[in-house]
Design a protein around this motif. Structure first.
Motif, PDB file in Angstrom:
ATOM      1  N   ARG A  55       0.827  -1.203   0.000  1.00 30.72           N
ATOM      2  CA  ARG A  55       0.000   0.000   0.000  1.00 30.72           C
ATOM      3  C   ARG A  55       0.863   1.254   0.000  1.00 30.72           C
ATOM      4  O   ARG A  55       0.597   2.217  -0.724  1.00 30.72           O
ATOM      5  N   LYS A  56       1.917   1.254   0.805  1.00 29.18           N
ATOM      6  CA  LYS A  56       2.787   2.437   0.856  1.00 29.18           C
ATOM      7  C   LYS A  56       3.505   2.663  -0.470  1.00 29.18           C
ATOM      8  O   LYS A  56       3.662   3.803  -0.903  1.00 29.18           O
ATOM      9  N   ARG A  57       3.917   1.585  -1.117  1.00 28.37           N
ATOM     10  CA  ARG A  57       4.517   1.726  -2.438  1.00 28.37           C
ATOM     11  C   ARG A  57       3.516   2.278  -3.443  1.00 28.37           C
ATOM     12  O   ARG A  57       3.848   3.113  -4.276  1.00 28.37           O
ATOM     13  N   PHE A  58       2.290   1.770  -3.366  1.00 28.41           N
ATOM     14  CA  PHE A  58       1.233   2.234  -4.264  1.00 28.41           C
ATOM     15  C   PHE A  58       0.962   3.718  -4.051  1.00 28.41           C
ATOM     16  O   PHE A  58       0.828   4.477  -5.016  1.00 28.41           O
ATOM     17  N   GLU A  59       0.905   4.146  -2.785  1.00 30.85           N
ATOM     18  CA  GLU A  59       0.685   5.563  -2.492  1.00 30.85           C
ATOM     19  C   GLU A  59       1.838   6.411  -3.000  1.00 30.85           C
ATOM     20  O   GLU A  59       1.626   7.496  -3.544  1.00 30.85           O
ATOM     21  N   GLN A  60       3.066   5.938  -2.819  1.00 31.59           N
ATOM     22  CA  GLN A  60       4.239   6.691  -3.277  1.00 31.59           C
ATOM     23  C   GLN A  60       4.250   6.787  -4.799  1.00 31.59           C
ATOM     24  O   GLN A  60       4.528   7.856  -5.344  1.00 31.59           O
ATOM     25  N   ARG A  61       3.919   5.710  -5.469  1.00 33.33           N
ATOM     26  CA  ARG A  61       3.885   5.725  -6.925  1.00 33.33           C
ATOM     27  C   ARG A  61       2.807   6.667  -7.434  1.00 33.33           C
ATOM     28  O   ARG A  61       3.005   7.415  -8.386  1.00 33.33           O
ATOM     29  N   LYS A  62       1.649   6.666  -6.783  1.00 39.90           N
ATOM     30  CA  LYS A  62       0.562   7.558  -7.172  1.00 39.90           C
ATOM     31  C   LYS A  62       0.969   9.014  -6.928  1.00 39.90           C
ATOM     32  O   LYS A  62       0.683   9.896  -7.752  1.00 39.90           O
ATOM     33  N   LYS A  63       1.653   9.271  -5.816  1.00 38.65           N
ATOM     34  CA  LYS A  63       2.102  10.623  -5.493  1.00 38.65           C
ATOM     35  C   LYS A  63       3.136  11.111  -6.504  1.00 38.65           C
ATOM     36  O   LYS A  63       3.104  12.259  -6.947  1.00 38.65           O
ATOM     37  N   ASN A  64       4.054  10.243  -6.901  1.00 39.22           N
ATOM     38  CA  ASN A  64       5.091  10.613  -7.863  1.00 39.22           C
ATOM     39  C   ASN A  64       4.492  10.849  -9.254  1.00 39.22           C
ATOM     40  O   ASN A  64       5.010  11.684 -10.002  1.00 39.22           O
ATOM     41  N   ASN A  65       3.469  10.140  -9.622  1.00 42.94           N
ATOM     42  CA  ASN A  65       2.852  10.321 -10.936  1.00 42.94           C
ATOM     43  C   ASN A  65       2.051  11.610 -11.023  1.00 42.94           C
ATOM     44  O   ASN A  65       1.851  12.140 -12.109  1.00 42.94           O
ATOM     45  N   GLN A  66       1.583  12.121  -9.905  1.00 44.72           N
ATOM     46  CA  GLN A  66       0.802  13.362  -9.905  1.00 44.72           C
ATOM     47  C   GLN A  66       1.681  14.585 -10.060  1.00 44.72           C
ATOM     48  O   GLN A  66       1.235  15.617 -10.505  1.00 44.72           O
ATOM     49  N   HIS A  67       2.931  14.491  -9.693  1.00 44.42           N
ATOM     50  CA  HIS A  67       3.818  15.667  -9.767  1.00 44.42           C
ATOM     51  C   HIS A  67       4.491  15.785 -11.075  1.00 44.42           C
ATOM     52  O   HIS A  67       4.813  15.192 -11.872  1.00 44.42           O
TER      53      HIS A  67
END
Length: 67
Positions: A55-67
């Motif tokens: 889940r934390k990896r998924f959140e980090q990946r989603k956060k990085n894709n938004q920027h």
């Protein structure tokens, strides 16, 4: 979807706590019956850690894709 992942990881913790409680209550009566609960406790804790990391990896990946 992330909220669902968070709830499922805590569901594994609940299963582990219930299994540990069952181990504690059955150990003095019949230790052979507790082996299945030991298995459930270990697998549940491992799945909690795996799901949390995922889940934390998924959140980090989603956060990085938004920027």
């Amino acid at each position: 979807m992330i909220k669902i992942l968070k709830y499922t990881e805590y569901l594994y913790l609940v299963v582990a706590i219930l299994a540990i409680y069952k181990i504690a209550t059955l150990w003095s009566v019949n230790p052979k019956e507790t082996y299945i609960f030991i298995f459930f406790a270990v697998v549940s804790i491992a799945m909690f850690l795996f799901r949390r990391r995922y889940r934390k990896r998924f959140e980090q990946r989603k956060k990085n894709n938004q920027h």
